[in-house]
Design an enzyme around this catalytic site. Structure first.
Site, PDB file in Angstrom:
ATOM      1  N   CYS A   1       4.681   4.446  -4.283  1.00 43.94           N
ATOM      2  CA  CYS A   1       4.434   3.682  -5.519  1.00 43.94           C
ATOM      3  C   CYS A   1       3.217   4.241  -6.247  1.00 43.94           C
ATOM      4  O   CYS A   1       3.218   4.391  -7.475  1.00 43.94           O
ATOM      5  CB  CYS A   1       4.262   2.200  -5.207  1.00 43.94           C
ATOM      6  SG  CYS A   1       5.825   1.434  -4.706  1.00 43.94           S
TER       7      CYS A   1
ATOM      8  N   GLN B   1       0.825  -1.215   0.000  1.00 42.40           N
ATOM      9  CA  GLN B   1       0.000   0.000   0.000  1.00 42.40           C
ATOM     10  C   GLN B   1       0.857   1.261   0.000  1.00 42.40           C
ATOM     11  O   GLN B   1       0.445   2.301   0.535  1.00 42.40           O
ATOM     12  CB  GLN B   1      -0.949  -0.007   1.201  1.00 42.40           C
ATOM     13  CG  GLN B   1      -2.018  -1.073   1.154  1.00 42.40           C
ATOM     14  CD  GLN B   1      -3.061  -0.809   0.056  1.00 42.40           C
ATOM     15  OE1 GLN B   1      -3.020   0.191  -0.663  1.00 42.40           O
ATOM     16  NE2 GLN B   1      -4.007  -1.719  -0.081  1.00 42.40           N
ATOM     17  N   SER B   2       1.989   1.188  -0.662  1.00 38.69           N
ATOM     18  CA  SER B   2       2.919   2.319  -0.655  1.00 38.69           C
ATOM     19  C   SER B   2       2.334   3.577  -1.311  1.00 38.69           C
ATOM     20  O   SER B   2       1.850   3.541  -2.451  1.00 38.69           O
ATOM     21  CB  SER B   2       4.185   1.892  -1.403  1.00 38.69           C
ATOM     22  OG  SER B   2       4.895   3.000  -1.867  1.00 38.69           O
ATOM     23  N   ASN B   3       2.420   4.705  -0.603  1.00 37.55           N
ATOM     24  CA  ASN B   3       2.029   5.990  -1.189  1.00 37.55           C
ATOM     25  C   ASN B   3       2.992   6.411  -2.284  1.00 37.55           C
ATOM     26  O   ASN B   3       2.601   6.992  -3.291  1.00 37.55           O
ATOM     27  CB  ASN B   3       2.030   7.083  -0.108  1.00 37.55           C
ATOM     28  CG  ASN B   3       0.937   6.875   0.909  1.00 37.55           C
ATOM     29  OD1 ASN B   3      -0.236   6.792   0.559  1.00 37.55           O
ATOM     30  ND2 ASN B   3       1.316   6.785   2.178  1.00 37.55           N
TER      31      ASN B   3
END
Ligand SMILES: Cc1ncc(COP(=O)(O)O)c(C=O)c1O
Length: 341
Positions: free
Chosen positions: A81, A77-79
């Protein structure tokens, strides 16, 4: 040590800046400090948050080098990325995300957005993730064989070049001081710390422009991913990377960076009910969203510290909001039900 002549390397201005800087009147009253917020959650809806400031420099360089694809990595859930996927879509670049973990059972939050933006996703184990160099080489050679050219962005965009985004943001802050009711200076700037690039850039800005009004201002990171020791190491590494890479005329001391330890809570991206309750309180009190993974924990840490020592941050405190609001949609329904009526 100061040098006002140092100019950051070239960038393309994709972020919506300057971001607003405003007071939080009700929380100020409640917490007994003059509390302000720098709204980097408003750098642009799709790539909202701190990462786009780093990508302005990094992806500018990627384009200059003729890249046709961006490769980057992070948690599922990387911001960072998601912001990279959004920018790549805008620029017509291929985007490959190497995500640590398993494909989630349902589309949600940043992971959903990655896919809406057309990113290609590779889910890898922690072990594979630790061998990122190998993953990178395989992807790069595949792309080359197809006539493409890849550019790799490290986790969180946290390298010397990415940190320039927050060195430039420090200059943006200096421009805002003393105007439109904004104080002439703050005693402390508080910011969430993950991969370290944001705090590194802010500290570099503070040291470089040291004769300015903010010379005495503390830049306090709140480590929400790793322990304080590792987090400080990450900040130092990014700073060295910038100083050496751009022959920046400065040196720094351990006291230039501070870490407010003790607020990782249940672990990275895991929330305790009191943190979610706090996040809802902020939303209801100021009409401002923070996120469960980074900014909510950092602001929670700020509030808890003030409860223990009301003078800890000085009287004028700036919370640097680094975004992440989509993370609210990844919290389990059952967890929300525990804290919301
Ligand atoms: C919303 C948000 N805030 C803060 C951070 C931390 O920034 P940095 O990785 O530069 O320490 C991140 C990313 O890690 C983030 O996504």
């Amino acid at each position: 040590m100061n040098d006002n002549r140092f100019q950051p390397p070239p960038r393309t201005p994709w972020a919506r800046t300057p971001t607003p800087l405003h007071r939080l009147p009700k929380l100020s009253k409640e917490w007994g400090v003059d509390l302000w917020v720098k709204r980097d959650d408003q750098t642009g809806f799709e790539w909202s948050g701190n990462k786009i400031r780093k990508l302005e420099f990094i992806v500018h360089e990627a384009l200059e080098k003729g890249a046709t694809a961006l490769i980057t990595c992070g948690g599922v859930q990387s911001n960072h990325c998601r912001a990279t996927a959004a920018l790549a879509a805008k620029l017509g670049l291929r985007c490959v995300l190497v995500l640590r973990g398993e494909r989630p059972p349902r589309y949600a939050s940043n992971n959903l957005l990655d896919q809406l933006f057309g990113a290609e996703i590779l889910y890898v184990t922690t072990e594979q993730y630790q061998n990122m160099q190998e993953v990178r080489m395989v992807l790069d050679s595949q792309m080359r064989s197809q006539g493409g050219r890849s550019y790799f962005i490290p986790e969180g965009g946290s390298n010397g070049l990415g940190a320039m985004g927050y060195l430039a943001a420090w200059d943006e802050l200096l421009e805002q001081l003393g105007r439109d009711g904004v104080p002439e200076a703050f005693d402390s700037v508080v910011v969430a710390h993950g991969s370290g690039g944001t705090q590194a850039g802010l500290v570099l800005g503070k040291i470089l422009r040291s004769e300015q009004r903010m010379h005495e201002c503390r830049v306090v990171g709140v480590n929400v991913c790793y322990d304080a020791g590792k987090s400080l190491e990450l900040v130092k590494t990014v700073m060295w990377n910038a100083i050496q890479g751009w022959k920046m005329p400065l040196s720094f001391m351990a006291s230039d960076m501070e870490m407010l330890d003790g607020f990782v809570g249940r672990g990275y991206a895991r929330s305790a009910p009191e943190e979610l309750r706090f996040l809802a309180h902020v939303a209801r009190t100021e009409g401002m969203l923070v996120d469960p993974v980074y900014t909510g924990k950092a602001l929670f840490g700020l509030r808890e510290t003030l409860r223990r020592d009301p003078t800890f941050f000085g009287s004028r405190v700036l919370f640097w909001h680094t975004g992440g609001a989509f993370g609210n949609f990844q919290v389990e329904d059952s967890e929300w039900r525990e804290v919301l009526p």
